[in-house]
Write an enzyme that holds these catalytic residues in place. Structure first.
Site, PDB file in Angstrom:
ATOM      1  N   SER A  41      89.516 -71.798 -23.529  1.00  0.00           N
ATOM      2  CA  SER A  41      88.527 -72.364 -23.018  1.00  0.00           C
ATOM      3  C   SER A  41      88.840 -72.695 -21.370  1.00  0.00           C
ATOM      4  O   SER A  41      88.330 -73.861 -21.143  1.00  0.00           O
ATOM      5  CB  SER A  41      87.716 -73.320 -23.791  1.00  0.00           C
ATOM      6  OG  SER A  41      88.357 -74.345 -23.985  1.00  0.00           O
ATOM      7  N   HIS A 157      88.473 -71.708 -30.066  1.00  0.00           N
ATOM      8  CA  HIS A 157      89.925 -71.693 -30.807  1.00  0.00           C
ATOM      9  C   HIS A 157      89.538 -71.427 -32.396  1.00  0.00           C
ATOM     10  O   HIS A 157      90.707 -71.285 -32.871  1.00  0.00           O
ATOM     11  CB  HIS A 157      90.178 -73.306 -30.822  1.00  0.00           C
ATOM     12  CG  HIS A 157      90.451 -73.686 -29.419  1.00  0.00           C
ATOM     13  ND1 HIS A 157      90.491 -75.218 -29.100  1.00  0.00           N
ATOM     14  CD2 HIS A 157      90.587 -73.243 -28.270  1.00  0.00           C
ATOM     15  CE1 HIS A 157      90.710 -75.373 -27.700  1.00  0.00           C
ATOM     16  NE2 HIS A 157      90.636 -74.035 -27.230  1.00  0.00           N
ATOM     17  N   GLU A 166      86.181 -79.210 -30.628  1.00  0.00           N
ATOM     18  CA  GLU A 166      87.024 -79.830 -31.160  1.00  0.00           C
ATOM     19  C   GLU A 166      86.348 -81.205 -32.019  1.00  0.00           C
ATOM     20  O   GLU A 166      85.704 -81.765 -31.349  1.00  0.00           O
ATOM     21  CB  GLU A 166      88.120 -80.203 -30.249  1.00  0.00           C
ATOM     22  CG  GLU A 166      88.631 -78.986 -29.480  1.00  0.00           C
ATOM     23  CD  GLU A 166      89.547 -79.492 -28.311  1.00  0.00           C
ATOM     24  OE1 GLU A 166      90.299 -80.445 -28.254  1.00  0.00           O
ATOM     25  OE2 GLU A 166      89.960 -78.431 -27.535  1.00  0.00           O
ATOM     26  N   GLU A 209      94.583 -74.865 -32.594  1.00  0.00           N
ATOM     27  CA  GLU A 209      95.168 -76.201 -32.435  1.00  0.00           C
ATOM     28  C   GLU A 209      95.697 -76.982 -33.730  1.00  0.00           C
ATOM     29  O   GLU A 209      95.948 -77.932 -33.804  1.00  0.00           O
ATOM     30  CB  GLU A 209      94.348 -76.977 -31.531  1.00  0.00           C
ATOM     31  CG  GLU A 209      94.013 -76.642 -30.145  1.00  0.00           C
ATOM     32  CD  GLU A 209      93.307 -77.372 -29.248  1.00  0.00           C
ATOM     33  OE1 GLU A 209      92.823 -78.429 -29.390  1.00  0.00           O
ATOM     34  OE2 GLU A 209      93.288 -76.911 -28.130  1.00  0.00           O
ATOM     35  N   ASP A 244      85.478 -82.682 -28.217  1.00  0.00           N
ATOM     36  CA  ASP A 244      85.538 -82.000 -27.242  1.00  0.00           C
ATOM     37  C   ASP A 244      84.409 -80.919 -27.360  1.00  0.00           C
ATOM     38  O   ASP A 244      84.634 -79.990 -28.097  1.00  0.00           O
ATOM     39  CB  ASP A 244      86.761 -81.482 -26.813  1.00  0.00           C
ATOM     40  CG  ASP A 244      86.849 -80.648 -25.576  1.00  0.00           C
ATOM     41  OD1 ASP A 244      85.708 -80.323 -24.709  1.00  0.00           O
ATOM     42  OD2 ASP A 244      87.770 -79.951 -25.270  1.00  0.00           O
ATOM     43  N   GLU A 285      84.218 -85.247 -24.604  1.00  0.00           N
ATOM     44  CA  GLU A 285      84.666 -84.609 -23.380  1.00  0.00           C
ATOM     45  C   GLU A 285      83.801 -83.228 -23.428  1.00  0.00           C
ATOM     46  O   GLU A 285      83.197 -82.668 -24.270  1.00  0.00           O
ATOM     47  CB  GLU A 285      86.153 -84.057 -23.974  1.00  0.00           C
ATOM     48  CG  GLU A 285      86.736 -83.194 -23.006  1.00  0.00           C
ATOM     49  CD  GLU A 285      88.302 -82.734 -23.686  1.00  0.00           C
ATOM     50  OE1 GLU A 285      88.914 -83.339 -24.153  1.00  0.00           O
ATOM     51  OE2 GLU A 285      88.624 -81.544 -23.170  1.00  0.00           O
ATOM     52  N   ASP A 312      86.857 -82.537 -18.370  1.00  0.00           N
ATOM     53  CA  ASP A 312      88.051 -81.536 -18.498  1.00  0.00           C
ATOM     54  C   ASP A 312      87.735 -80.342 -17.407  1.00  0.00           C
ATOM     55  O   ASP A 312      88.046 -80.277 -16.256  1.00  0.00           O
ATOM     56  CB  ASP A 312      88.291 -81.024 -19.820  1.00  0.00           C
ATOM     57  CG  ASP A 312      89.069 -79.912 -20.169  1.00  0.00           C
ATOM     58  OD1 ASP A 312      89.964 -79.527 -19.176  1.00  0.00           O
ATOM     59  OD2 ASP A 312      89.237 -79.248 -21.071  1.00  0.00           O
ATOM     60  N   LYS A 337      95.720 -81.940 -17.375  1.00  0.00           N
ATOM     61  CA  LYS A 337      96.482 -80.782 -17.861  1.00  0.00           C
ATOM     62  C   LYS A 337      97.138 -80.344 -16.565  1.00  0.00           C
ATOM     63  O   LYS A 337      96.645 -79.670 -15.490  1.00  0.00           O
ATOM     64  CB  LYS A 337      95.407 -79.719 -18.356  1.00  0.00           C
ATOM     65  CG  LYS A 337      94.760 -80.025 -19.461  1.00  0.00           C
ATOM     66  CD  LYS A 337      93.612 -79.066 -19.723  1.00  0.00           C
ATOM     67  CE  LYS A 337      93.045 -78.950 -21.247  1.00  0.00           C
ATOM     68  NZ  LYS A 337      91.732 -78.049 -20.973  1.00  0.00           N
ATOM     69  N   HIS A 365      97.372 -81.164 -23.873  1.00  0.00           N
ATOM     70  CA  HIS A 365      97.786 -79.792 -24.060  1.00  0.00           C
ATOM     71  C   HIS A 365      96.851 -78.824 -23.928  1.00  0.00           C
ATOM     72  O   HIS A 365      95.978 -79.071 -23.507  1.00  0.00           O
ATOM     73  CB  HIS A 365      98.425 -79.820 -25.480  1.00  0.00           C
ATOM     74  CG  HIS A 365      97.115 -79.652 -26.582  1.00  0.00           C
ATOM     75  ND1 HIS A 365      97.244 -79.325 -27.755  1.00  0.00           N
ATOM     76  CD2 HIS A 365      96.040 -79.925 -26.534  1.00  0.00           C
ATOM     77  CE1 HIS A 365      96.204 -79.158 -28.471  1.00  0.00           C
ATOM     78  NE2 HIS A 365      95.189 -79.766 -27.579  1.00  0.00           N
ATOM     79  N   LYS A 388      96.028 -85.849 -26.135  1.00  0.00           N
ATOM     80  CA  LYS A 388      95.403 -85.055 -26.787  1.00  0.00           C
ATOM     81  C   LYS A 388      96.268 -83.683 -27.006  1.00  0.00           C
ATOM     82  O   LYS A 388      96.430 -83.013 -26.196  1.00  0.00           O
ATOM     83  CB  LYS A 388      94.099 -84.760 -26.244  1.00  0.00           C
ATOM     84  CG  LYS A 388      93.130 -83.813 -26.863  1.00  0.00           C
ATOM     85  CD  LYS A 388      91.788 -83.473 -26.311  1.00  0.00           C
ATOM     86  CE  LYS A 388      92.039 -82.150 -25.713  1.00  0.00           C
ATOM     87  NZ  LYS A 388      90.720 -81.446 -25.602  1.00  0.00           N
TER      88      LYS A 388
END
Ligand code: 2PG
Ligand code: MG
Length: 420
Positions: A41, A157, A166, A209, A244, A285, A312, A337, A365, A388
């Protein structure tokens, strides 16, 4: 001083089986290695991940061009440089690339070299990587992070459209990192047990994940189960929840769409408010889309004094966008990140700017990961208070948790544990 003799990259695989780079920075008596992660993403303002586009290899996802850039232009330029001059190395690569988004050499090429050079620097300074990062970032102390553990995967994901990405737990009320990780892992296993009972073995399939991907269509249904797993394990009031949303993935110019239902920005905020009330959510997030600044301002205005609002895709670890967000009061925490911006130096600058604004920094990550545990040392060295790193399962995720356990043991009594 320890000179770089050569930089060599090769094509290897990430946790999704996609090609990525292994980069080796070679000095007189050391070979420092890094592996490059990759997002799914991905924010549109991120530095560019260079892929070959040659459909005959890996469906176009090969990284031979990026590797060639490391092995030729970058290696030639860096040969003879002191591997401990992180800033100089990174600035040289930025100059050599010459584009806004590192599209010429590829951010994947540059970040791999940057991380490997950082490891070489630490080695030659006779320091552990987290100590070296503390030194080059100017941070004042070490601390082990509070982990955000992604135990239920959705969205990109998990191959689902218009979905919250998430569903995480945050073990906040613990004295040490290892206790927090143990409690979080127990909840993960209890959730697996509940899901198996309810849906059979189809209920415990895993996403990118390492979190479960049960066929539960509504967000409430998912959070209720996580809540039950927390209660069953006895961690009520000790473990909280985080989301998230990755809202850029379900934004349609002026409205949002989750699971077939449309929301105006105001309705989306109301939806979040309801979830926060019901499920002890303490962090959200990417609750709004990456360029929907008005939505972010509204979200932070209405919820920012109660919970953590993490940027993010909004911020992409970029100091210009962080500055804009502080000016606009668009959020109150940075997701960091390294590969979003492309060098260790720039990632450190992003973290320091966030700290200066009294924001929390969550070191993260990517959904496509590797065995490299660089970010575990990064989160400790930066003294940022949260990590995270995904579910407490699958080796590309546990590599980071295991490294943190090792650092905690090495630091002994000196290992501070972050506060939320
Ligand atoms: C995110 C990340 C990591 P991706 O959105 O925060 O969880 O996902 O790496 O796919 O961008
Ligand atoms: Mg995100």
């Amino acid at each position: 001083m320890s000179k770089i003799k050569r930089v060599v990259a090769r094509e290897v695989l990430d946790s999704r089986g996609n090609p990525t780079l292994e980069v080796n920075v070679i000095t007189d008596n050391a070979v420092a290695k890094s592996f490059v992660p990759s997002g799914a993403s991905t924010g549109s303002h991120e530095a560019l991940e260079l892929r070959d586009g040659d459909k005959a290899r890996y469906g176009g996802k090969g990284v031979l061009k990026a590797i060639n850039n490391v092995n030729t232009v970058i290696s030639r330029k860096l040969t003879g440089m002191d591997c401990q001059s992180q800033r100089k190395i990174d600035e040289l690569m930025i100059e050599l690339d010459g584009t806004e988004n590192k599209s010429k050499l590829g951010a994947n090429a540059i970040v791999g070299v940057s991380m490997a050079a950082c490891k070489a620097g630490a080695f030659h300074k006779n320091m552990r990587l987290f100590e070296y990062i503390k030194e080059i970032s100017g941070s004042k102390k070490f601390s082990l992070p509070i982990p955000q553990l992604n135990i239920m995967n959705g969205g990109k994901h998990a191959g689902i459209d218009n979905d919250i990405q998430e569903h995480m737990i945050i073990p906040v009320k613990f004295k040490t990192f290892s206790e927090a990780l143990r409690a979080g892992t127990e909840v993960y296993h209890e959730l697996g047990r509940l899901l198996k009972k309810k849906f059979g073995s189809q209920g415990i399939l895993l996403g990118d994940e390492g979190g479960y991907v049960p066929k539960i269509d509504n967000v409430d249904g998912r959070l209720e189960l996580i809540d039950r797993a927390i209660n069953n394990t006895g961690y009520k009031n000790k473990i909280f929840m985080a989301l998230d949303c990755a809202a850029s993935e379900f934004f349609y110019s002026d409205y949002y769409k989750i699971k077939g239902k449309e929301y105006s920005p105001g309705q989306l905020i109301d939806f979040y408010k309801k979830l926060i009330k019901s499920y002890k959510i303490i962090s959200i997030e990417d609750g709004m889309a990456e360029d929907h600044w008005n939505g972010w301002k509204q979200l932070n205005k209405e919820l920012g004094s109660k919970i953590q609002i993490v940027g993010d895709d909004l911020l992409v670890t970029n100091v210009d966008r962080i500055s804009q967000a502080t000016e606009d009061k668009a959020c109150n925490a940075l997701l960091l990140k390294v590969n979003q911006i492309g060098t260790v130096t720039e990632a450190i600058e992003a973290a320091n700017l966030a700290f200066k604004n009294k924001w929390n920094v969550v070191v993260s990550h990517r959904s496509g990961e590797t065995e490299d545990s660089f970010i575990a040392d990064l989160v400790v060295g930066l003294n940022s208070n949260q990590s995270k790193f995904g579910a407490p399962a699958r080796s590309e995720r546990t590599a980071k948790y295991n490294r943190l356990l090792s650092i905690e043991e090495q630091l002994g009594k000196k290992a501070g544990f972050a506060e939320f």
